[in-house]
Design a protein around this motif. Structure first.
Motif, PDB file in Angstrom:
ATOM      1  N   ALA A 101     -10.439   6.032   7.824  1.00  0.00           N
ATOM      2  CA  ALA A 101     -11.851   5.999   7.460  1.00  0.00           C
ATOM      3  C   ALA A 101     -12.254   7.191   6.594  1.00  0.00           C
ATOM      4  O   ALA A 101     -13.042   7.054   5.654  1.00  0.00           O
ATOM      5  N   HIS A 127     -10.105   3.355  11.098  1.00  0.00           N
ATOM      6  CA  HIS A 127      -9.658   2.879   9.801  1.00  0.00           C
ATOM      7  C   HIS A 127     -10.665   1.918   9.174  1.00  0.00           C
ATOM      8  O   HIS A 127     -11.500   1.333   9.851  1.00  0.00           O
ATOM      9  N   ALA A 128     -10.570   1.776   7.882  1.00  0.00           N
ATOM     10  CA  ALA A 128     -11.279   0.744   7.146  1.00  0.00           C
ATOM     11  C   ALA A 128     -10.256  -0.309   6.726  1.00  0.00           C
ATOM     12  O   ALA A 128      -9.091   0.007   6.489  1.00  0.00           O
ATOM     13  N   ASN A 147      -5.855   3.665  -2.997  1.00  0.00           N
ATOM     14  CA  ASN A 147      -6.330   4.386  -1.816  1.00  0.00           C
ATOM     15  C   ASN A 147      -5.791   3.802  -0.516  1.00  0.00           C
ATOM     16  O   ASN A 147      -5.731   4.475   0.499  1.00  0.00           O
ATOM     17  N   MET A 148      -5.393   2.530  -0.542  1.00  0.00           N
ATOM     18  CA  MET A 148      -4.965   1.850   0.674  1.00  0.00           C
ATOM     19  C   MET A 148      -3.623   2.382   1.167  1.00  0.00           C
ATOM     20  O   MET A 148      -2.721   2.677   0.374  1.00  0.00           O
ATOM     21  N   ASN A 203     -15.690  -0.797   7.109  1.00  0.00           N
ATOM     22  CA  ASN A 203     -15.302   0.436   7.759  1.00  0.00           C
ATOM     23  C   ASN A 203     -15.499   0.224   9.249  1.00  0.00           C
ATOM     24  O   ASN A 203     -16.629   0.182   9.729  1.00  0.00           O
ATOM     25  N   PHE A 236     -11.423   6.586   2.970  1.00  0.00           N
ATOM     26  CA  PHE A 236     -11.794   5.259   2.480  1.00  0.00           C
ATOM     27  C   PHE A 236     -12.624   5.310   1.200  1.00  0.00           C
ATOM     28  O   PHE A 236     -13.657   5.973   1.132  1.00  0.00           O
ATOM     29  N   PRO A 290     -14.038   2.172  -1.119  1.00  0.00           N
ATOM     30  CA  PRO A 290     -14.054   0.708  -1.183  1.00  0.00           C
ATOM     31  C   PRO A 290     -13.367   0.146  -2.427  1.00  0.00           C
ATOM     32  O   PRO A 290     -13.626   0.592  -3.545  1.00  0.00           O
ATOM     33  N   CYS A 301     -14.663  -5.235   2.102  1.00  0.00           N
ATOM     34  CA  CYS A 301     -14.140  -4.184   2.963  1.00  0.00           C
ATOM     35  C   CYS A 301     -15.088  -3.961   4.126  1.00  0.00           C
ATOM     36  O   CYS A 301     -16.298  -4.224   4.020  1.00  0.00           O
ATOM     37  N   CYS A 305      -9.726  -3.632   4.045  1.00  0.00           N
ATOM     38  CA  CYS A 305     -10.206  -4.351   2.871  1.00  0.00           C
ATOM     39  C   CYS A 305      -9.391  -5.613   2.651  1.00  0.00           C
ATOM     40  O   CYS A 305      -8.210  -5.673   2.997  1.00  0.00           O
ATOM     41  N   SER A 311      -5.367  -1.437   4.802  1.00  0.00           N
ATOM     42  CA  SER A 311      -6.168  -0.497   5.583  1.00  0.00           C
ATOM     43  C   SER A 311      -5.901   0.947   5.160  1.00  0.00           C
ATOM     44  O   SER A 311      -4.874   1.257   4.543  1.00  0.00           O
ATOM     45  N   VAL A 312      -6.845   1.793   5.492  1.00  0.00           N
ATOM     46  CA  VAL A 312      -6.757   3.222   5.203  1.00  0.00           C
ATOM     47  C   VAL A 312      -7.598   3.955   6.232  1.00  0.00           C
ATOM     48  O   VAL A 312      -8.549   3.387   6.784  1.00  0.00           O
TER      49      VAL A 312
END
Length: 125
Positions: A101, A32-33, A111-112, A52, A104, A106, A50, A35, A98-99
């Motif tokens: 990867a 996950h990424a 998107n989260m 990754n 993702f 930024p 953010c 932010c 988070s989301v």
């Protein structure tokens, strides 16, 4: 259940530093990424930084670039954001999100996938 726990906010004088932390649980951290976003009084939610955790790539908005460092502690499933040379303009409620990867983008709020509760940062002049 996926949980993101943000911590580290507080009251700090202008010019000082704070380290925010986002502890994740309930999913594979490295996939996950994460932010950081913030919402200042009377303003829209905005991206801050953010990372990754899959490849370590870090991203910063211009407002914090050069005075902030984001890092990930894979052993503790935690992302840290160290912010320095704080100004009253940094006063805000800070959220981590988070989301996966592969999804993702930024600083893309929509998107989260998961959000933590905010931690308040107050910078006095």
């Amino acid at each position: 259940d996926v949980q993101l726990q943000a911590s580290g906010g507080g009251l700090v004088q202008a010019g000082g530093s704070l380290k925010l932390s986002c502890a994740a649980s309930g999913y594979i951290f490295e996939d996950h990424a994460i932010c950081w976003f913030r919402r200042a009084p009377g303003k829209e939610l905005e991206g801050v930084s953010c990372i990754n955790t899959n490849d370590g790539d870090a991203y910063y908005v211009d407002a914090v670039k050069g005075r902030s460092t984001i890092s990930s502690d894979i052993a503790r499933n935690t992302v840290h954001l160290l912010m320095s040379r704080l100004t009253p303009e940094d006063t805000a409620l800070y959220y981590c999100a988070s989301v996966r990867a592969y999804d993702f983008i930024p600083f893309d709020v929509s998107n989260m996938e998961y959000w933590g509760r905010g931690t308040l940062v107050t910078v006095s002049s």
